[in-house]
Write an enzyme that holds these catalytic residues in place. Structure first.
Site, PDB file in Angstrom:
ATOM      1  N   CYS A 292       0.871  -1.185   0.000  1.00 33.31           N
ATOM      2  CA  CYS A 292       0.000   0.000   0.000  1.00 33.31           C
ATOM      3  C   CYS A 292       0.901   1.226   0.000  1.00 33.31           C
ATOM      4  O   CYS A 292       2.083   1.112  -0.352  1.00 33.31           O
ATOM      5  CB  CYS A 292      -0.966  -0.026   1.184  1.00 33.31           C
ATOM      6  SG  CYS A 292      -0.168  -0.020   2.807  1.00 33.31           S
TER       7      CYS A 292
ATOM      8  N   ASN B 133       2.345   1.405   4.320  1.00 40.56           N
ATOM      9  CA  ASN B 133       2.679   0.120   4.961  1.00 40.56           C
ATOM     10  C   ASN B 133       2.370   0.131   6.463  1.00 40.56           C
ATOM     11  O   ASN B 133       3.068  -0.488   7.263  1.00 40.56           O
ATOM     12  CB  ASN B 133       4.142  -0.278   4.705  1.00 40.56           C
ATOM     13  CG  ASN B 133       4.489  -1.714   5.096  1.00 40.56           C
ATOM     14  OD1 ASN B 133       5.599  -1.995   5.549  1.00 40.56           O
ATOM     15  ND2 ASN B 133       3.574  -2.640   4.950  1.00 40.56           N
TER      16      ASN B 133
ATOM     17  N   ASP C  10      -7.857   3.722   0.877  1.00 38.90           N
ATOM     18  CA  ASP C  10      -7.006   4.241   1.946  1.00 38.90           C
ATOM     19  C   ASP C  10      -7.887   4.655   3.133  1.00 38.90           C
ATOM     20  O   ASP C  10      -8.722   5.553   2.992  1.00 38.90           O
ATOM     21  CB  ASP C  10      -6.247   5.449   1.384  1.00 38.90           C
ATOM     22  CG  ASP C  10      -5.243   6.013   2.367  1.00 38.90           C
ATOM     23  OD1 ASP C  10      -5.307   5.678   3.567  1.00 38.90           O
ATOM     24  OD2 ASP C  10      -4.401   6.810   1.924  1.00 38.90           O
TER      25      ASP C  10
HETATM   26  P1  4NP Z   1      -1.773   2.739   4.088  1.00 38.65           P
HETATM   27  O1  4NP Z   1      -2.435   4.078   4.707  1.00 38.65           O
HETATM   28  O2  4NP Z   1      -1.222   3.129   2.749  1.00 38.65           O
HETATM   29  O3  4NP Z   1      -2.919   1.808   3.999  1.00 38.65           O
HETATM   30  O4  4NP Z   1      -0.707   2.309   5.075  1.00 38.65           O
HETATM   31  C1  4NP Z   1      -1.737   5.273   4.855  1.00 38.65           C
HETATM   32  C2  4NP Z   1      -0.848   5.423   5.890  1.00 38.65           C
HETATM   33  C3  4NP Z   1      -0.184   6.610   6.064  1.00 38.65           C
HETATM   34  C4  4NP Z   1      -0.402   7.667   5.192  1.00 38.65           C
HETATM   35  C5  4NP Z   1      -1.296   7.516   4.157  1.00 38.65           C
HETATM   36  C6  4NP Z   1      -1.972   6.318   3.966  1.00 38.65           C
HETATM   37  N1  4NP Z   1       0.276   8.908   5.392  1.00 38.65           N
HETATM   38  O5  4NP Z   1      -0.024   9.854   4.648  1.00 38.65           O
HETATM   39  O6  4NP Z   1       1.129   9.007   6.294  1.00 38.65           O
END
Ligand code: 4NP
Length: 166
Positions: free
Chosen positions: A22, A25, A137
């Site tokens: 993703c 992570n 997300d």
């Molecule tokens: P993930 O979700 O891609 O499912 O792990 C996210 C985690 C952190 C962030 C964005 C999406 N971020 O912008 O820090």
């Protein structure tokens, strides 16, 4: 849907090497990793798989999964243990499958995949029997996003195993 006839056979030891990806992570891919590991273990298939997860971005390298992702897994009886890491070029040779969550992940992966590497890079949602190809997300939303992710990665895991003939 899914892998169709062209299902990878796994590496020479007969192990299917699967990397979930993703953006960060910390939310979706460690959940997918944990759920897929849980299901394969329940079915006595653990020795046939190498399973890991990674992010396209490096913001959360070294971090534990998001507390909401862990809580969602744990309330469903799934253990989560992962340290955040970023996808690297070697992942495209170390894994047979690189299964990502959304189209932005897919574009980023396609951009960095070394030419000639054999990993199959695709949306994990290609295996959703309900046809929802995007695992959204959940980071800026409420807990329902994590519940939805959990249900979807469970469906996709079961269908992926089915398409591997397991
Ligand atoms: P993930 O979700 O891609 O499912 O792990 C996210 C985690 C952190 C962030 C964005 C999406 N971020 O912008 O820090």
């Amino acid at each position: 849907m899914g892998a169709g006839k062209d299902v990878a056979a796994g590496d020479s030891a007969g192990v299917h090497r699967v990397l979930f990806v993703c953006l960060g992570n910390i939310c979706r891919s460690p959940m997918a990793e944990a759920v897929f590991a849980h299901i394969t273990k329940e079915r006595g298939l653990s020795s046939q798989f190498k399973i890991d997860s990674a992010g396209t971005a490096g913001y959360h390298v070294g971090d534990s999964p998001d507390t909401r992702s862990m809580a969602t897994c744990r309330k469903n009886g799934v253990d989560v243990s992962h340290v955040g890491r970023q996808v690297s070029k070697s992942d495209f040779t170390d894994f047979d499958w690189v299964l990502c969550m959304d189209e932005s992940n897919l574009r980023d992966l396609q951009r960095i995949q070394p030419k000639g590497s054999k990993a199959k890079v695709q949306l994990f949602g290609d295996f959703d029997p309900e046809g929802d190809r995007i695992i959204r997300d959940p980071y800026y939303g409420g807990p329902e996003g994590f519940d939805r992710n959990f249900a979807q990665v469970t469906r996709c895991s079961e269908q992926f195993l089915k398409e591997l003939g397991l």
